[in-house]
Design a protein around this motif. Structure first.
Motif, PDB file in Angstrom:
ATOM      1  N   LEU A 247      -0.745  10.115 -20.391  1.00  0.00           N
ATOM      2  CA  LEU A 247      -1.962  10.057 -21.552  1.00  0.00           C
ATOM      3  C   LEU A 247      -2.300   8.727 -21.658  1.00  0.00           C
ATOM      4  CD1 LEU A 247       0.295  12.232 -24.311  1.00  0.00           C
ATOM      5  CD2 LEU A 247      -1.560  12.922 -22.913  1.00  0.00           C
ATOM      6  N   LEU A 248      -1.385   7.864 -21.473  1.00  0.00           N
ATOM      7  CA  LEU A 248      -2.035   6.486 -21.782  1.00  0.00           C
ATOM      8  C   LEU A 248      -3.190   6.011 -20.920  1.00  0.00           C
ATOM      9  CD1 LEU A 248      -1.224   4.187 -23.708  1.00  0.00           C
ATOM     10  CD2 LEU A 248       0.264   3.346 -21.917  1.00  0.00           C
ATOM     11  N   PHE A 249      -3.194   6.604 -19.563  1.00  0.00           N
ATOM     12  CA  PHE A 249      -4.328   6.152 -18.611  1.00  0.00           C
ATOM     13  C   PHE A 249      -5.325   7.147 -18.607  1.00  0.00           C
ATOM     14  CE2 PHE A 249      -0.526   3.684 -17.149  1.00  0.00           C
ATOM     15  CZ  PHE A 249      -1.115   2.227 -16.906  1.00  0.00           C
ATOM     16  N   GLY A 250      -4.840   8.387 -18.813  1.00  0.00           N
ATOM     17  CA  GLY A 250      -5.987   9.445 -18.844  1.00  0.00           C
ATOM     18  C   GLY A 250      -7.014   9.573 -19.975  1.00  0.00           C
ATOM     19  N   ILE A 251      -6.360   9.136 -21.424  1.00  0.00           N
ATOM     20  CA  ILE A 251      -7.023   9.735 -22.445  1.00  0.00           C
ATOM     21  C   ILE A 251      -7.882   8.615 -22.863  1.00  0.00           C
ATOM     22  CG2 ILE A 251      -6.909  10.135 -25.025  1.00  0.00           C
ATOM     23  CD1 ILE A 251      -5.934  12.497 -23.120  1.00  0.00           C
ATOM     24  N   PRO A 252      -7.768   7.258 -22.824  1.00  0.00           N
ATOM     25  CA  PRO A 252      -8.684   6.350 -23.297  1.00  0.00           C
ATOM     26  C   PRO A 252     -10.241   6.508 -22.751  1.00  0.00           C
ATOM     27  CG  PRO A 252      -6.491   5.316 -22.793  1.00  0.00           C
ATOM     28  CD  PRO A 252      -6.464   6.725 -22.461  1.00  0.00           C
ATOM     29  N   PRO A 253     -10.156   6.740 -21.347  1.00  0.00           N
ATOM     30  CA  PRO A 253     -11.810   6.927 -20.753  1.00  0.00           C
ATOM     31  C   PRO A 253     -12.469   8.165 -21.325  1.00  0.00           C
ATOM     32  CG  PRO A 253     -10.036   6.646 -18.915  1.00  0.00           C
ATOM     33  CD  PRO A 253      -9.296   6.771 -20.340  1.00  0.00           C
ATOM     34  N   VAL A 254     -11.660   9.085 -21.773  1.00  0.00           N
ATOM     35  CA  VAL A 254     -12.293  10.395 -22.180  1.00  0.00           C
ATOM     36  C   VAL A 254     -12.801  10.010 -23.606  1.00  0.00           C
ATOM     37  CG1 VAL A 254     -11.837  12.782 -23.115  1.00  0.00           C
ATOM     38  CG2 VAL A 254     -10.910  11.863 -21.082  1.00  0.00           C
ATOM     39  N   PHE A 255     -11.904   9.242 -24.624  1.00  0.00           N
ATOM     40  CA  PHE A 255     -12.292   9.058 -25.855  1.00  0.00           C
ATOM     41  C   PHE A 255     -13.489   8.162 -25.877  1.00  0.00           C
ATOM     42  CE2 PHE A 255     -11.827   5.765 -29.330  1.00  0.00           C
ATOM     43  CZ  PHE A 255     -11.739   6.516 -30.414  1.00  0.00           C
ATOM     44  N   VAL A 256     -13.594   7.116 -25.056  1.00  0.00           N
ATOM     45  CA  VAL A 256     -14.550   6.133 -24.672  1.00  0.00           C
ATOM     46  C   VAL A 256     -15.924   6.813 -24.529  1.00  0.00           C
ATOM     47  CG1 VAL A 256     -15.503   4.195 -23.564  1.00  0.00           C
ATOM     48  CG2 VAL A 256     -13.156   4.068 -24.354  1.00  0.00           C
ATOM     49  N   CYS A 257     -15.837   7.832 -23.560  1.00  0.00           N
ATOM     50  CA  CYS A 257     -17.075   8.649 -22.904  1.00  0.00           C
ATOM     51  C   CYS A 257     -17.794   9.367 -24.338  1.00  0.00           C
ATOM     52  CB  CYS A 257     -16.640   9.353 -21.784  1.00  0.00           C
ATOM     53  SG  CYS A 257     -16.371   8.819 -20.328  1.00  0.00           S
ATOM     54  N   LEU A 258     -16.439  10.307 -24.889  1.00  0.00           N
ATOM     55  CA  LEU A 258     -16.985  10.780 -26.065  1.00  0.00           C
ATOM     56  C   LEU A 258     -17.789   9.872 -27.215  1.00  0.00           C
ATOM     57  CD1 LEU A 258     -17.204  13.373 -27.813  1.00  0.00           C
ATOM     58  CD2 LEU A 258     -14.820  13.206 -28.543  1.00  0.00           C
ATOM     59  N   TRP A 259     -17.161   8.809 -27.481  1.00  0.00           N
ATOM     60  CA  TRP A 259     -17.330   7.822 -28.448  1.00  0.00           C
ATOM     61  C   TRP A 259     -18.955   7.487 -27.941  1.00  0.00           C
ATOM     62  CZ3 TRP A 259     -14.519   5.607 -32.778  1.00  0.00           C
ATOM     63  CH2 TRP A 259     -15.238   4.852 -33.526  1.00  0.00           C
ATOM     64  N   VAL A 260     -19.237   7.299 -26.814  1.00  0.00           N
ATOM     65  CA  VAL A 260     -20.427   6.537 -26.243  1.00  0.00           C
ATOM     66  C   VAL A 260     -21.540   7.675 -26.188  1.00  0.00           C
ATOM     67  CG1 VAL A 260     -21.629   5.844 -24.366  1.00  0.00           C
ATOM     68  CG2 VAL A 260     -19.531   4.832 -25.063  1.00  0.00           C
ATOM     69  N   ALA A 261     -21.052   8.934 -25.930  1.00  0.00           N
ATOM     70  CA  ALA A 261     -22.052  10.124 -25.958  1.00  0.00           C
ATOM     71  C   ALA A 261     -22.567  10.570 -27.413  1.00  0.00           C
ATOM     72  CB  ALA A 261     -21.401  11.359 -25.213  1.00  0.00           C
ATOM     73  N   LEU A 262     -21.450  10.673 -28.460  1.00  0.00           N
ATOM     74  CA  LEU A 262     -22.015  10.854 -29.687  1.00  0.00           C
ATOM     75  C   LEU A 262     -23.020   9.664 -30.557  1.00  0.00           C
ATOM     76  CD1 LEU A 262     -18.649  11.888 -31.203  1.00  0.00           C
ATOM     77  CD2 LEU A 262     -20.777  13.470 -30.740  1.00  0.00           C
ATOM     78  N   SER A 263     -22.646   8.343 -29.817  1.00  0.00           N
ATOM     79  CA  SER A 263     -23.560   7.215 -30.341  1.00  0.00           C
ATOM     80  C   SER A 263     -24.892   7.358 -29.625  1.00  0.00           C
ATOM     81  CB  SER A 263     -22.903   6.004 -29.631  1.00  0.00           C
ATOM     82  OG  SER A 263     -21.699   5.702 -30.212  1.00  0.00           O
ATOM     83  N   LEU A 264     -25.057   8.004 -28.335  1.00  0.00           N
ATOM     84  CA  LEU A 264     -26.309   8.002 -27.838  1.00  0.00           C
ATOM     85  C   LEU A 264     -27.416   8.854 -28.324  1.00  0.00           C
ATOM     86  CD1 LEU A 264     -25.289   7.844 -24.053  1.00  0.00           C
ATOM     87  CD2 LEU A 264     -26.611   6.075 -25.358  1.00  0.00           C
ATOM     88  N   THR A 265     -26.617   9.920 -29.188  1.00  0.00           N
ATOM     89  CA  THR A 265     -27.401  11.136 -29.897  1.00  0.00           C
ATOM     90  C   THR A 265     -28.057  10.349 -31.162  1.00  0.00           C
ATOM     91  OG1 THR A 265     -25.562  11.699 -31.239  1.00  0.00           O
ATOM     92  CG2 THR A 265     -25.716  12.882 -28.950  1.00  0.00           C
ATOM     93  N   GLY A 266     -27.635   9.233 -31.213  1.00  0.00           N
ATOM     94  CA  GLY A 266     -28.376   8.530 -32.595  1.00  0.00           C
ATOM     95  C   GLY A 266     -27.207   8.547 -33.696  1.00  0.00           C
ATOM     96  N   LEU A 267     -26.110   9.063 -33.469  1.00  0.00           N
ATOM     97  CA  LEU A 267     -25.102   9.021 -34.574  1.00  0.00           C
ATOM     98  C   LEU A 267     -24.308   7.711 -34.541  1.00  0.00           C
ATOM     99  CD1 LEU A 267     -23.619  11.080 -36.447  1.00  0.00           C
ATOM    100  CD2 LEU A 267     -21.758  11.524 -34.823  1.00  0.00           C
ATOM    101  N   ASN A 268     -24.021   7.497 -35.753  1.00  0.00           N
ATOM    102  CA  ASN A 268     -23.219   5.942 -36.204  1.00  0.00           C
ATOM    103  C   ASN A 268     -21.910   6.635 -36.248  1.00  0.00           C
ATOM    104  OD1 ASN A 268     -22.149   3.921 -37.014  1.00  0.00           O
ATOM    105  ND2 ASN A 268     -24.049   3.035 -37.808  1.00  0.00           N
ATOM    106  N   VAL A 269     -20.864   6.541 -35.164  1.00  0.00           N
ATOM    107  CA  VAL A 269     -19.776   7.034 -35.199  1.00  0.00           C
ATOM    108  C   VAL A 269     -18.867   6.286 -36.193  1.00  0.00           C
ATOM    109  CG1 VAL A 269     -17.848   7.624 -33.734  1.00  0.00           C
ATOM    110  CG2 VAL A 269     -19.988   7.779 -32.835  1.00  0.00           C
ATOM    111  N   PRO A 270     -18.818   4.831 -36.172  1.00  0.00           N
ATOM    112  CA  PRO A 270     -17.740   4.419 -37.223  1.00  0.00           C
ATOM    113  C   PRO A 270     -18.162   5.044 -38.615  1.00  0.00           C
ATOM    114  CG  PRO A 270     -18.794   2.809 -35.644  1.00  0.00           C
ATOM    115  CD  PRO A 270     -19.397   4.185 -35.253  1.00  0.00           C
ATOM    116  N   GLU A 271     -19.315   5.288 -38.856  1.00  0.00           N
ATOM    117  CA  GLU A 271     -19.492   5.704 -40.355  1.00  0.00           C
ATOM    118  C   GLU A 271     -18.989   7.075 -40.602  1.00  0.00           C
ATOM    119  OE1 GLU A 271     -23.562   5.483 -41.372  1.00  0.00           O
ATOM    120  OE2 GLU A 271     -23.824   3.390 -41.191  1.00  0.00           O
TER     121      GLU A 271
END
Length: 392
Positions: A247-271
């Motif tokens: 989990l420790l090595f497999g999940i972070p890349p997925v988390f980062v990719c999803l965060w970036v993908a949502l950001s690329l759609t114009g969504l301000n994820v932290p908000e």
């Protein structure tokens, strides 16, 4: 032939390697101590967030103005109340009393505690203000105080709904699927009002109506059911270090990719996770997916941290504090809101005072929660002794 035997042996070894992490039998049925530590960390963070939100000079109705505020709010939104409910779901899976009646009984108790907390933390202060003549609260203030939909109400309703599902033998993964459907349906609710304040608060137990209904069941039920599902699957994990390492090595890349993908759609994820506009309470599939991934990462980190704890006193403190979570939660809320409503500490703490104030409230809450539990244990022990004396 020898070549055939060798091939069979190699295939058997590969099979053993693949099955090393999980087992076909329930092999991980003991206490999951990593979640004890996780709850202690959440308790600490909870007090800091509540002191910052209710007592500090910072305005949480607008977007954070400093990096520290962003970290506190986004971190709290990502792995705060939702992670509490996930841990509750894990606890549901591991509780020995796996019956609809036991779950329903727990649910009714939590609902009662939720409304009792509303009375003590806000209802009584409002009454004191009114009787002392220092203010004249409107009826709406009493309604908001007494019928506020808190996380304890969510916990109680979650237990009741899981009890109902258990009655009909619905499997945990199906419960999770139903919870996701409920969340999607509740997301279509557009803060419509029934026109009656009391009915609004009752409807708010299930869907978001206003800022007094922060934890409606349909939006948040995904978290305890996700925890319940994961807890039931965790029982089959035979090698926890290897499991959490994956989990420790497999999940972070997925988390980062999803965060970036949502950001690329114009969504301000932290908000999505801030307190302004109750954003972090308006749960949706995007927030839940990011939170689920964060849960896995956080649980893995805490698991390895817990393995390094060897001190018996510290281990007992972690275990007892984790077990006192609900009492600590109630006590810290009473302290914070009484300070705010009766003692004038209302949005007055500067940054320098947030940490000392939060630490003081945390220590007092843990102490009185432990004291309360000790008193109850003594009363229970005395009753048992009297009962034995009567039987003799």
């Amino acid at each position: 032939t020898s070549a055939h035997k060798k091939e069979v042996h190699i295939n058997y070894q590969l099979s053993e390697m693949n099955m090393a992490v999980v087992s076909l039998e329930k092999s991980n049925t003991g206490r999951q101590t990593e979640f004890d530590l996780l709850k202690v960390i959440l308790i600490i963070g909870m007090v800091f967030v509540h002191v910052y939100e209710k007592l500090s000079i910072y305005d949480t109705s607008v977007l954070p103005g400093t990096t520290a505020e962003w970290v506190l709010q986004v971190g709290g939104g990502l792995v705060g109340a939702s992670l509490f409910m996930f841990c509750m779901g894990i606890g549901m899976a591991y509780t020995p009393r796996q019956t609809p009646a036991a779950f329903a009984n727990r649910g009714w108790h939590l609902l009662f505690y939720g409304y009792l907390l509303n009375l003590v933390r806000e209802g009584i202060p409002l009454l004191i203000i009114s009787l002392s003549g220092t203010g004249s609260p409107e009826p709406k203030a009493y309604l908001s105080a007494l019928m506020n939909v808190d996380i304890l109400h969510l916990a109680g309703l979650s237990f009741l709904l899981v009890a109902l599902f258990m009655k009909f033998r619905i499997a945990p993964p199906v419960m999770l699927l139903i919870a996701l459907v409920l969340q999607t349906a509740a997301g279509l609710w557009t803060e419509a009002t029934t026109g009656t304040p009391v009915m609004d608060m009752l409807v708010g137990l299930f869907v978001y109506v206003n800022s007094d209904t922060s934890f409606p069941l349909m939006l948040w039920f995904v978290y305890p059911t996700f925890g319940y599902t994961c807890g039931n699957l965790l029982k089959y994990v035979a090698d926890k270090p290897k499991f959490y390492r994956k989990l420790l090595f497999g999940i972070p890349p997925v988390f980062v990719c999803l965060w970036v993908a949502l950001s690329l759609t114009g969504l301000n994820v932290p908000e999505l996770f801030v307190l302004a506009g109750d954003a972090q309470y308006r749960q949706n599939m995007m927030i839940s997916t990011l939170s689920f991934l964060a849960f896995f990462m956080f649980s893995a980190v805490v698991f390895f941290a817990m393995r390094s704890v060897r001190n018996e006193v510290l281990l007992r403190f972690i275990s007892s504090t984790s077990a006192n979570l609900i009492n600590i939660y109630c006590i810290q809320w009473v302290i914070i809101l009484w300070l705010q409503m009766l003692f004038g500490v209302n949005k007055t703490l500067t940054a320098a005072w947030i940490v000392p104030a939060a630490l003081a409230i945390l220590i007092i809450s843990i102490f009185f929660a432990a004291l309360y539990k000790n008193i109850l244990a003594r009363i229970r022990h005395a009753k048992e002794n009297r009962s034995k004396g009567i039987k003799r």
